[in-house]
Design a protein around this motif. Structure first.
Motif, PDB file in Angstrom:
ATOM      1  N   LEU A 242       0.819  -1.218   0.000  1.00 29.55           N
ATOM      2  CA  LEU A 242       0.000   0.000   0.000  1.00 29.55           C
ATOM      3  C   LEU A 242       0.849   1.262   0.000  1.00 29.55           C
ATOM      4  CD1 LEU A 242      -2.960  -0.890   2.387  1.00 29.55           C
ATOM      5  CD2 LEU A 242      -3.116  -0.255  -0.034  1.00 29.55           C
ATOM      6  N   ILE A 243       2.081   1.156   0.490  1.00 29.79           N
ATOM      7  CA  ILE A 243       2.988   2.310   0.467  1.00 29.79           C
ATOM      8  C   ILE A 243       3.181   2.801  -0.967  1.00 29.79           C
ATOM      9  CG2 ILE A 243       5.407   2.992   0.839  1.00 29.79           C
ATOM     10  CD1 ILE A 243       5.364   1.099   3.290  1.00 29.79           C
ATOM     11  N   PHE A 244       3.268   1.870  -1.888  1.00 27.68           N
ATOM     12  CA  PHE A 244       3.441   2.239  -3.296  1.00 27.68           C
ATOM     13  C   PHE A 244       2.112   2.674  -3.913  1.00 27.68           C
ATOM     14  CE2 PHE A 244       6.678  -0.837  -2.132  1.00 27.68           C
ATOM     15  CZ  PHE A 244       7.839  -0.235  -2.593  1.00 27.68           C
ATOM     16  N   LYS A 245       1.050   1.973  -3.590  1.00 25.05           N
ATOM     17  CA  LYS A 245      -0.261   2.318  -4.135  1.00 25.05           C
ATOM     18  C   LYS A 245      -0.690   3.715  -3.699  1.00 25.05           C
ATOM     19  CE  LYS A 245      -5.053   0.710  -4.435  1.00 25.05           C
ATOM     20  NZ  LYS A 245      -5.678   1.960  -4.002  1.00 25.05           N
ATOM     21  N   ASP A 246      -0.487   4.031  -2.420  1.00 20.65           N
ATOM     22  CA  ASP A 246      -0.905   5.334  -1.902  1.00 20.65           C
ATOM     23  C   ASP A 246      -0.149   6.486  -2.553  1.00 20.65           C
ATOM     24  OD1 ASP A 246      -2.683   4.058  -0.267  1.00 20.65           O
ATOM     25  OD2 ASP A 246      -1.448   4.194   1.542  1.00 20.65           O
ATOM     26  N   ARG A 247       0.999   6.205  -3.102  1.00 21.00           N
ATOM     27  CA  ARG A 247       1.771   7.240  -3.790  1.00 21.00           C
ATOM     28  C   ARG A 247       1.551   7.222  -5.301  1.00 21.00           C
ATOM     29  NH1 ARG A 247       3.979   5.923   0.796  1.00 21.00           N
ATOM     30  NH2 ARG A 247       5.271   7.393   1.990  1.00 21.00           N
ATOM     31  N   GLY A 248       0.635   6.368  -5.740  1.00 20.35           N
ATOM     32  CA  GLY A 248       0.329   6.292  -7.157  1.00 20.35           C
ATOM     33  C   GLY A 248       1.430   5.682  -7.990  1.00 20.35           C
ATOM     34  N   THR A 274       8.782   5.100 -10.614  1.00 18.58           N
ATOM     35  CA  THR A 274       8.720   6.339  -9.850  1.00 18.58           C
ATOM     36  C   THR A 274       8.675   7.491 -10.836  1.00 18.58           C
ATOM     37  OG1 THR A 274      11.106   6.706  -9.758  1.00 18.58           O
ATOM     38  CG2 THR A 274      10.150   5.326  -8.039  1.00 18.58           C
ATOM     39  N   ASP A 275       8.182   8.650 -10.395  1.00 16.72           N
ATOM     40  CA  ASP A 275       8.270   9.816 -11.262  1.00 16.72           C
ATOM     41  C   ASP A 275       9.560  10.567 -10.936  1.00 16.72           C
ATOM     42  OD1 ASP A 275       7.834  11.696  -9.111  1.00 16.72           O
ATOM     43  OD2 ASP A 275       5.709  11.209  -9.199  1.00 16.72           O
ATOM     44  N   GLN A 276       9.826  11.585 -11.697  1.00 13.55           N
ATOM     45  CA  GLN A 276      11.098  12.287 -11.548  1.00 13.55           C
ATOM     46  C   GLN A 276      11.257  12.945 -10.179  1.00 13.55           C
ATOM     47  OE1 GLN A 276      13.779  12.499 -13.904  1.00 13.55           O
ATOM     48  NE2 GLN A 276      12.623  10.719 -14.569  1.00 13.55           N
ATOM     49  N   ASN A 277      10.165  13.244  -9.500  1.00 15.01           N
ATOM     50  CA  ASN A 277      10.243  13.968  -8.218  1.00 15.01           C
ATOM     51  C   ASN A 277      10.126  13.046  -7.010  1.00 15.01           C
ATOM     52  OD1 ASN A 277      10.390  16.509  -9.541  1.00 15.01           O
ATOM     53  ND2 ASN A 277       8.182  16.456  -9.868  1.00 15.01           N
ATOM     54  N   GLN A 278       9.905  11.751  -7.260  1.00 15.81           N
ATOM     55  CA  GLN A 278       9.715  10.828  -6.145  1.00 15.81           C
ATOM     56  C   GLN A 278      11.031  10.595  -5.414  1.00 15.81           C
ATOM     57  OE1 GLN A 278       6.817   9.386  -5.008  1.00 15.81           O
ATOM     58  NE2 GLN A 278       8.178   8.895  -3.309  1.00 15.81           N
ATOM     59  N   PRO A 281      14.033   8.095  -0.135  1.00 18.38           N
ATOM     60  CA  PRO A 281      14.029   8.113   1.340  1.00 18.38           C
ATOM     61  C   PRO A 281      12.639   8.097   1.956  1.00 18.38           C
ATOM     62  CG  PRO A 281      15.684   9.621   0.515  1.00 18.38           C
ATOM     63  CD  PRO A 281      14.916   9.155  -0.683  1.00 18.38           C
ATOM     64  N   ASP A 282      11.674   8.725   1.307  1.00 24.18           N
ATOM     65  CA  ASP A 282      10.308   8.730   1.826  1.00 24.18           C
ATOM     66  C   ASP A 282       9.720   7.323   1.805  1.00 24.18           C
ATOM     67  OD1 ASP A 282       7.752   9.732   2.625  1.00 24.18           O
ATOM     68  OD2 ASP A 282       7.128   9.633   0.523  1.00 24.18           O
ATOM     69  N   ILE A 283       9.951   6.587   0.724  1.00 21.23           N
ATOM     70  CA  ILE A 283       9.473   5.208   0.636  1.00 21.23           C
ATOM     71  C   ILE A 283      10.165   4.346   1.684  1.00 21.23           C
ATOM     72  CG2 ILE A 283       9.371   3.158  -0.847  1.00 21.23           C
ATOM     73  CD1 ILE A 283       9.210   5.023  -3.249  1.00 21.23           C
ATOM     74  N   MET A 284      11.465   4.535   1.834  1.00 19.84           N
ATOM     75  CA  MET A 284      12.206   3.742   2.805  1.00 19.84           C
ATOM     76  C   MET A 284      11.737   4.008   4.232  1.00 19.84           C
ATOM     77  SD  MET A 284      14.331   1.649   1.429  1.00 19.84           S
ATOM     78  CE  MET A 284      15.430   1.307   2.805  1.00 19.84           C
TER      79      MET A 284
END
Length: 307
Positions: A242-248, A274-278, A281-284
């Motif tokens: 869900l960490i990835f889903k919630d970030r689209g 990921t997009d260019q701005n992702q 560290p936030d995912i980690m």
């Protein structure tokens, strides 16, 4: 500037060698290795700038040897990360010694034996059934080895199933091209480098430079993460995904390998666009809250582009 040192799974003229040439160019120092582990260990020691290893095949699926090295259960490759990818379409050819057989006549009755890697038989079954029903088949360790064997065998008329690259490398006649049953059989290779490498130029595939100027290629990157989840708590894997889903973020690959910590406990390898701005560290930070032993294994440009 000194040429890049690039390791790959040998022998010479293998599909990995072809991928290395097409990715880095012939001016680089391309170093064949006996195993995937040897190729990656050279990057860890900084004896090589890059390693290129197969990650998955569109027909046969994931390459488990590469997955196990990425999991790195013993911490042997802590400084190695993925920095690129390359897609190689696998085409098989029928090869023979120069001048032994006339390809134009399709007269292959003099061929007494065919050499190739075991996987190639099934990938070329339609062609083999048409022209070589009943002809002896000899397994060898690689399609490159098949080409070398045919070159060195002079006592009888033999043929090899291998790539055009291997045929040209060993100076063989290319009797037939594209004899594989499935035209879009593709292997994806990952390129790895040492995070402390002194190489100043970022990874840039030699034959993808023009593509890299296209906005379509620059839209997305990919990142690879590994982690384990608790087995005594419900929904822990779902929480991680869900960490990835919630970030689209679109997941492009999910694999598992045994952890070797306890039976039925697995390491998950999750690849995400990921997009260019992702920011990784936030995912980690989010993964650390719901998983165990999570790692970021690299970020690179997405080269799978629809045309």
């Amino acid at each position: 500037m000194a040429p890049f040192k690039v390791t790959f799974l040998g022998p010479a003229a293998s599909f990995s060698h072809q991928a290395a040439v097409e990715t880095f160019g012939r001016s680089s120092e391309l170093i064949p290795c006996l195993s995937f582990a040897d190729a990656i260990a050279a990057v860890q020691r900084r004896d090589a700038d890059y390693a290129i290893v197969p990650f998955e095949n569109s027909t046969n699926g994931s390459v488990v040897q590469t997955l196990d090295l990425l999991v790195d259960r013993n911490g042997s490759y802590n400084d190695v990360k993925v920095c690129g990818e390359y897609y190689l379409t696998v085409h098989h050819c029928l090869l023979a010694r120069k001048g032994f057989i006339s390809a134009a006549r399709r007269n292959y009755s003099s061929i007494t034996k065919i050499y190739t890697h075991p996987q190639a038989w099934g990938q070329c079954e339609i062609f083999l059934a048409k022209y070589f029903k009943g002809v002896e088949r000899q397994d060898v360790s690689s399609t490159s080895k098949a080409s070398e064997t045919v070159l060195k065998t002079t006592s009888e008329v033999n043929a090899a199933i291998a790539s055009r690259f291997a045929g040209e490398y060993y100076g063989l006649d290319i009797l037939e091209e594209n004899i594989e049953d499935t035209a879009n059989n593709t292997t994806r290779f990952l390129v790895l480098r040492n995070v402390y490498s002194t190489t100043t130029i970022q990874f840039q595939p030699e034959l993808a430079r023009e593509l890299s100027k296209s906005p379509a290629v620059l839209e997305t990157k990919k990142a690879l993460f590994s982690f384990m989840v608790r087995q005594d708590t419900l929904g822990t894997l779902a929480d991680a995904l869900l960490i990835f889903k919630d970030r689209g973020l679109n997941l492009t690959s999910i694999n598992t390998r045994p952890s070797h910590i306890q039976a039925w406990k697995y390491v998950f390898l999750v690849e995400s666009e990921t997009d260019q701005n992702q920011e990784v560290p936030d995912i980690m930070d989010s993964l650390r809250k719901v998983t165990e032993n999570c790692k970021h294994l690299g970020t690179w440009a997405n080269k799978l582009v629809s045309t």
